[in-house]
Design a protein around this motif. Structure first.
Motif, PDB file in Angstrom:
ATOM      1  N   LEU A 149     -31.326  10.313   3.499  1.00 33.68           N
ATOM      2  CA  LEU A 149     -31.322   9.062   4.274  1.00 33.68           C
ATOM      3  C   LEU A 149     -32.583   8.956   5.125  1.00 33.68           C
ATOM      4  CD1 LEU A 149     -27.563   9.114   4.780  1.00 33.68           C
ATOM      5  CD2 LEU A 149     -28.806   7.114   3.943  1.00 33.68           C
ATOM      6  N   GLY A 150     -33.085  10.090   5.582  1.00 33.40           N
ATOM      7  CA  GLY A 150     -34.364  10.077   6.298  1.00 33.40           C
ATOM      8  C   GLY A 150     -35.473   9.542   5.406  1.00 33.40           C
ATOM      9  N   GLN A 151     -35.457   9.964   4.132  1.00 37.58           N
ATOM     10  CA  GLN A 151     -36.467   9.461   3.192  1.00 37.58           C
ATOM     11  C   GLN A 151     -36.276   7.952   2.975  1.00 37.58           C
ATOM     12  OE1 GLN A 151     -37.107   8.400  -0.336  1.00 37.58           O
ATOM     13  NE2 GLN A 151     -39.209   8.570   0.401  1.00 37.58           N
ATOM     14  N   MET A 152     -35.037   7.544   2.807  1.00 36.39           N
ATOM     15  CA  MET A 152     -34.762   6.126   2.534  1.00 36.39           C
ATOM     16  C   MET A 152     -35.076   5.244   3.743  1.00 36.39           C
ATOM     17  SD  MET A 152     -33.864   5.995  -0.632  1.00 36.39           S
ATOM     18  CE  MET A 152     -33.455   4.259  -0.673  1.00 36.39           C
ATOM     19  N   MET A 153     -34.923   5.812   4.951  1.00 35.70           N
ATOM     20  CA  MET A 153     -35.103   5.010   6.156  1.00 35.70           C
ATOM     21  C   MET A 153     -36.457   5.266   6.819  1.00 35.70           C
ATOM     22  SD  MET A 153     -31.157   5.602   7.404  1.00 35.70           S
ATOM     23  CE  MET A 153     -31.117   4.631   8.905  1.00 35.70           C
ATOM     24  N   GLY A 154     -37.207   6.255   6.293  1.00 39.16           N
ATOM     25  CA  GLY A 154     -38.539   6.527   6.819  1.00 39.16           C
ATOM     26  C   GLY A 154     -38.539   7.027   8.251  1.00 39.16           C
ATOM     27  N   THR A 155     -37.631   7.944   8.539  1.00 41.83           N
ATOM     28  CA  THR A 155     -37.548   8.481   9.907  1.00 41.83           C
ATOM     29  C   THR A 155     -37.990   9.941   9.931  1.00 41.83           C
ATOM     30  OG1 THR A 155     -35.289   9.334   9.747  1.00 41.83           O
ATOM     31  CG2 THR A 155     -35.555   6.990  10.316  1.00 41.83           C
ATOM     32  N   ARG A 156     -37.944  10.514  11.100  1.00 43.11           N
ATOM     33  CA  ARG A 156     -38.285  11.931  11.276  1.00 43.11           C
ATOM     34  C   ARG A 156     -37.332  12.845  10.520  1.00 43.11           C
ATOM     35  NH1 ARG A 156     -41.169  14.302  15.961  1.00 43.11           N
ATOM     36  NH2 ARG A 156     -42.014  12.642  17.253  1.00 43.11           N
ATOM     37  N   ALA A 157     -36.200  12.321  10.082  1.00 40.26           N
ATOM     38  CA  ALA A 157     -35.252  13.155   9.323  1.00 40.26           C
ATOM     39  C   ALA A 157     -35.775  13.461   7.922  1.00 40.26           C
ATOM     40  CB  ALA A 157     -33.889  12.458   9.237  1.00 40.26           C
ATOM     41  N   ASP A 158     -36.861  12.785   7.538  1.00 43.75           N
ATOM     42  CA  ASP A 158     -37.450  13.033   6.214  1.00 43.75           C
ATOM     43  C   ASP A 158     -38.409  14.219   6.308  1.00 43.75           C
ATOM     44  OD1 ASP A 158     -38.655  12.997   3.750  1.00 43.75           O
ATOM     45  OD2 ASP A 158     -39.790  11.148   4.103  1.00 43.75           O
ATOM     46  N   PRO A 159     -38.120  15.340   5.627  1.00 46.29           N
ATOM     47  CA  PRO A 159     -39.035  16.484   5.696  1.00 46.29           C
ATOM     48  C   PRO A 159     -40.428  16.151   5.151  1.00 46.29           C
ATOM     49  CG  PRO A 159     -36.961  17.097   4.645  1.00 46.29           C
ATOM     50  CD  PRO A 159     -36.955  15.602   4.777  1.00 46.29           C
ATOM     51  N   ALA A 160     -40.527  15.126   4.318  1.00 42.68           N
ATOM     52  CA  ALA A 160     -41.839  14.718   3.795  1.00 42.68           C
ATOM     53  C   ALA A 160     -42.571  13.808   4.773  1.00 42.68           C
ATOM     54  CB  ALA A 160     -41.687  14.043   2.438  1.00 42.68           C
ATOM     55  N   ARG A 161     -42.071  13.711   5.996  1.00 42.70           N
ATOM     56  CA  ARG A 161     -42.760  13.046   7.106  1.00 42.70           C
ATOM     57  C   ARG A 161     -42.968  11.551   6.860  1.00 42.70           C
ATOM     58  NH1 ARG A 161     -47.583  16.722   9.146  1.00 42.70           N
ATOM     59  NH2 ARG A 161     -46.613  16.511  11.169  1.00 42.70           N
TER      60      ARG A 161
ATOM     61  N   PRO B  37     -39.259   4.345   0.160  1.00 43.17           N
ATOM     62  CA  PRO B  37     -37.926   4.845  -0.208  1.00 43.17           C
ATOM     63  C   PRO B  37     -37.794   5.059  -1.722  1.00 43.17           C
ATOM     64  CG  PRO B  37     -37.761   3.051   1.368  1.00 43.17           C
ATOM     65  CD  PRO B  37     -39.197   3.111   0.936  1.00 43.17           C
ATOM     66  N   ALA B  38     -36.755   5.812  -2.086  1.00 40.22           N
ATOM     67  CA  ALA B  38     -36.432   6.110  -3.488  1.00 40.22           C
ATOM     68  C   ALA B  38     -37.446   7.067  -4.112  1.00 40.22           C
ATOM     69  CB  ALA B  38     -36.305   4.839  -4.327  1.00 40.22           C
ATOM     70  N   HIS B  39     -38.112   7.866  -3.292  1.00 41.20           N
ATOM     71  CA  HIS B  39     -39.067   8.848  -3.789  1.00 41.20           C
ATOM     72  C   HIS B  39     -38.685  10.227  -3.259  1.00 41.20           C
ATOM     73  CE1 HIS B  39     -41.103   5.246  -4.953  1.00 41.20           C
ATOM     74  NE2 HIS B  39     -42.124   5.899  -5.462  1.00 41.20           N
ATOM     75  N   PRO B  40     -37.641  10.819  -3.825  1.00 39.77           N
ATOM     76  CA  PRO B  40     -37.165  12.112  -3.323  1.00 39.77           C
ATOM     77  C   PRO B  40     -38.098  13.264  -3.677  1.00 39.77           C
ATOM     78  CG  PRO B  40     -35.927  11.482  -5.276  1.00 39.77           C
ATOM     79  CD  PRO B  40     -36.813  10.312  -4.920  1.00 39.77           C
ATOM     80  N   GLY B  41     -37.838  14.385  -3.066  1.00 36.26           N
ATOM     81  CA  GLY B  41     -38.558  15.618  -3.351  1.00 36.26           C
ATOM     82  C   GLY B  41     -38.043  16.695  -2.436  1.00 36.26           C
ATOM     83  N   SER B  42     -37.970  17.918  -2.929  1.00 33.86           N
ATOM     84  CA  SER B  42     -37.494  19.030  -2.095  1.00 33.86           C
ATOM     85  C   SER B  42     -38.022  20.337  -2.658  1.00 33.86           C
ATOM     86  CB  SER B  42     -35.966  19.067  -2.060  1.00 33.86           C
ATOM     87  OG  SER B  42     -35.525  20.310  -1.532  1.00 33.86           O
ATOM     88  N   ARG B  43     -38.816  21.039  -1.881  1.00 35.75           N
ATOM     89  CA  ARG B  43     -39.343  22.323  -2.314  1.00 35.75           C
ATOM     90  C   ARG B  43     -38.220  23.325  -2.489  1.00 35.75           C
ATOM     91  NH1 ARG B  43     -40.892  25.578  -4.638  1.00 35.75           N
ATOM     92  NH2 ARG B  43     -42.818  26.775  -4.714  1.00 35.75           N
ATOM     93  N   ALA B  44     -37.258  23.291  -1.575  1.00 41.95           N
ATOM     94  CA  ALA B  44     -36.162  24.274  -1.628  1.00 41.95           C
ATOM     95  C   ALA B  44     -35.369  24.152  -2.924  1.00 41.95           C
ATOM     96  CB  ALA B  44     -35.246  24.088  -0.422  1.00 41.95           C
ATOM     97  N   LEU B  45     -35.292  22.933  -3.446  1.00 37.39           N
ATOM     98  CA  LEU B  45     -34.500  22.702  -4.662  1.00 37.39           C
ATOM     99  C   LEU B  45     -35.358  22.734  -5.930  1.00 37.39           C
ATOM    100  CD1 LEU B  45     -32.338  19.710  -3.324  1.00 37.39           C
ATOM    101  CD2 LEU B  45     -31.629  22.096  -3.565  1.00 37.39           C
ATOM    102  N   ASN B  46     -36.664  23.030  -5.790  1.00 33.48           N
ATOM    103  CA  ASN B  46     -37.580  22.895  -6.931  1.00 33.48           C
ATOM    104  C   ASN B  46     -37.497  21.497  -7.535  1.00 33.48           C
ATOM    105  OD1 ASN B  46     -38.435  25.494  -6.608  1.00 33.48           O
ATOM    106  ND2 ASN B  46     -37.399  26.315  -8.405  1.00 33.48           N
TER     107      ASN B  46
END
Lengths: 376, 325
Positions: free
Chosen positions: A112-124, A129-138
């Motif tokens: 939701l941080g990614q979708m809403m563009g907030t600090r909750a998005d680890p990708a800053r 929106p709709a562009h996920p990514g997670s290093r922890a999950l590969n």
């Protein structure tokens, strides 16, 4: 024991299907999944649907600028996710993979941080929106240019082969992606290298407004695998068990060194291409309604109910629990607040260039001169 | 020290880096058994085998894309694009994927990789074997760009590029591949810092700024000027992003006259960027406007291969203009 490679045949004329529209098991072998696994698949499908519907509402409320609705894709996406060993295998998703990302374990608050563009998005909050990514999950970070991630995914699969640890990669995309040069470049290279990768096409029959007949002269997407010397599986992507078990088998084959495969999962997107699209211009309400009748979630629910592992009470309990989780995550993402302005200067290269430092100083000076709070 | 030419230095540097770090892999068209069409990857295949020296399909998108994917998985790929003129099928991979990977993931993913490309004219190759594409890449945030002009610089910069944590576009002036030989350090850890330019000549009458293939002509012009009693300060930028603003501004401010030389197309070029920065930062120290001597806003011509290049005569003419201003 029948091997996975023998159980499903590539290049079938009809999609591989394990449960019918009524939810009845129709395969000539028995279902080898335990009840917890079966219910887990359902939970992830419902989660994906509920989040998707919530995202569309958040967009209408102005909390997100863009949503690529994934409703209708859940069976395929949850099936793909279930075939991955999270943290070992890699996945290169595309922008409509909401249910896939969540099923892999992407935390709702980050999503939701990614979708809403907030600090909750680890990708800053660097991406729309709709562009996920997670290093922890590969889970590789999505890029908008269609199919540009396909050669990249192949490179990761080649590196997996060199590492020799028996890991594999999944690369997902829509039907339109199969027309891009990068798609063919990547699939061809994977084949030449025998790379451990599965190309998973979520074929929803439309690339925005362009239907499949205008996209390709191939009889279907899976058939394209012929030319690349790899098996192509045509799968009913609105059947979660067919999606999962075919993906499970081809991933096992890839890990065993049998090379790449193409899996076409036929789905239907219930919403428009995006919240910026009007799908009534290019398809009829009757067509959408007919596909709604074949919704993968009630279809699978009927399967679970016939096995007596699901009930109205459990359904209510699940939906209430998921709604509460989503509410908490929406609030947490919102409360995290906007990202600082000057974060836009970070993470360009490993170190800032003197050129960028100068631009930043001038930007700061202009803001100060205008009476702005430069720390904000 | 060993006397070697530019392309031999590339091959030997790659050999050293592959010996030093097993994560380093080389991929591209003809880089394996053939050793590269220019022999820039000679002997690597025999030494390291097909897993680390990968002959790829004829697809620049596949080469650059796969290099990104390998770097994400912990490898240190060095990709070769046979001619920089052929990079465009892989342009999207460089611009949309590699350059933006660190940024768009908030630093979660990075692409430490090098894309080597022979560039530049003077080889009778027409427009599809002669262009200088550096401005495209300098204009793309998230890439480092380097265009070394000597064998020693090629060694030091290539090692820095391979050992660094960013995607680097590494341009090689192909007409200098065998034109110049020099003593090159045997030091396997010889590196040249990213963003560092170098003074090739010291002088107080005019500053000449160039890089890459055009350095040869620029130095010839400086020698002619010297015979005429005009002392040129010559700066080789080497790195185009980041580039050595401190060195350039310091010398230009001290001398007050500057001519910038590059065979790349004139408009929106690297030297235009340097000239604009000079104007913004040290205008009041200038005795004359900065002048650019460049290629023209035409596709690279075949028949006029040599005269298209900014040769010493055009450079000397520009120097005379800034001296007479």
């Amino acid at each position: 024991m029948i091997t996975d490679a023998q159980r499903f045949q590539p290049f079938s004329e009809e999609p591989i299907r394990l449960i019918d529209e009524g939810g009845a098991w129709v395969a000539p072998f028995s279902c080898d999944l335990d009840d917890d696994t079966l219910i887990g698949l359902y939970r992830h499908m419902v989660l994906g649907r509920m989040v998707d519907e919530r995202l569309v509402r958040l967009q209408r409320l102005g909390k997100s600028s863009f949503v690529a609705p994934s409703s209708g894709h859940e069976a395929a996406q949850v099936g793909i996710a279930a075939a991955l060993r999270v943290g070992r295998d890699w996945v290169f998703p595309y922008y409509r993979d909401t249910a896939l990302a969540l099923a892999l374990g992407w935390p709702l608050e980050e999503m939701l941080g990614q979708m809403m563009g907030t600090r909750a998005d680890p990708a800053r909050a660097r991406q729309m929106p709709a562009h996920p990514g997670s290093r922890a999950l590969n889970m590789f970070t999505v890029a908008s240019p269609i199919a540009s991630h396909v050669p990249v995914a192949v490179g990761t699969a080649i590196a997996q082969k060199l590492a020799g640890a028996g890991d594999a990669t999944v690369c997902t995309f829509g039907d339109g992606a199969t027309s891009e040069g990068d798609w063919h470049a990547g699939v061809n290279f994977a084949s030449a290298q025998g790379a451990p990768i599965v190309f998973a096409c979520e074929n929803n029959r439309y690339a925005i407004s362009v239907d499949l007949q205008h996209q390709t002269g191939s009889p279907n997407v899976a058939a394209k695998a012929h030319a690349y010397g790899m098996p192509g599986y045509l799968v009913d992507g609105m059947d979660v068990l067919a999606s999962y078990l075919v993906m499970r088998d081809v991933m096992a084959a890839a890990r065993d060194g049998l090379g790449p495969a193409l899996v076409e999962l036929t789905v239907y997107r219930y919403g428009p291409h995006s919240t910026a699209d009007d799908d009534s211009v290019y398809r009829s309400g009757e067509e959408v309604a007919a596909w709604r009748e074949r919704d993968p979630i009630p279809r699978y629910r009927r399967f679970l109910e016939a096995r007596e592992v699901w009930s109205d009470a459990r359904e209510d309990e699940l939906r209430a629990a998921l709604k509460a989780e989503i509410d908490v995550a929406v609030k947490a993402s919102d409360d995290a607040g906007p990202v600082p302005v000057e974060w836009m200067f970070d993470d360009v290269l490993s170190r800032p260039t003197p050129q960028l430092e100068r631009q930043r100083e001038r930007f700061r000076a202009a803001r100060r001169a205008a009476g702005e709070d430069v720390e904000g | 020290m060993a006397v070697q030419n530019y392309v031999q230095t590339i091959a030997r540097t790659l050999m050293e880096e592959m010996r030093r770090d097993e994560r380093v892999v080389v991929l591209g068209e003809d880089v394996g058994k053939r050793g590269g069409v220019f022999l820039a990857t000679e002997h690597l295949y025999d030494t390291f085998g097909p897993d680390r020296v990968i002959d790829t399909p004829l697809s620049e998108a596949a080469i650059i894309g796969a290099a990104i994917g390998m770097s994400v998985h912990g490898r240190r790929p060095v990709a070769e694009i046979q001619f920089s003129d052929y990079v465009y099928p892989g342009f999207d991979q460089l611009v949309s994927q590699a350059a933006k990977l660190r940024y768009r993931s908030g630093g979660a993913f990075t692409a430490p990789m090098v894309v080597r490309m022979p560039a530049g004219g003077g080889v009778k190759g027409g427009h599809h074997h002669s262009q200088n594409p550096e401005a495209h890449f300098v204009h793309t945030p998230g890439l480092q760009v380097v265009y070394p002009s000597t064998p020693s610089d090629a060694k030091g910069c290539l090692k820095t590029a391979i050992r660094g944590d960013d995607p680097v576009v590494f341009l090689e002036p192909k007409r200098l591949y065998r034109a110049v030989k020099e003593d090159v350090s045997d030091d396997v850890d010889f590196t040249l810092p990213s963003g560092s330019g170098v003074r090739r000549r010291e002088g107080d009458d005019v500053v000449l700024i160039s890089y890459g293939a055009s350095m040869g002509e620029t130095l010839k012009a400086a020698d002619t000027l010297s015979e005429q009693g005009i002392a040129a300060d010559v700066i080789d930028l080497r790195w185009l992003m980041p580039w050595d603003e401190r060195l350039v501004l310091e010398r230009v401010a001290a001398v007050g006259r500057v001519v910038l030389v590059s065979e790349a197309t004139h408009s929106a070029s690297m030297i235009s960027e340097v000239a604009a920065t000079i104007a913004e930062e040290v205008l009041d120290m200038l005795e004359a406007p900065p002048l650019r001597v460049s290629g023209f806003d035409t596709p690279y011509p075949y028949a006029q291969d040599r005269v298209y290049l900014p040769g010493p005569n055009r450079i000397l003419h520009a120097v005379q203009q800034v001296l007479d201003y």
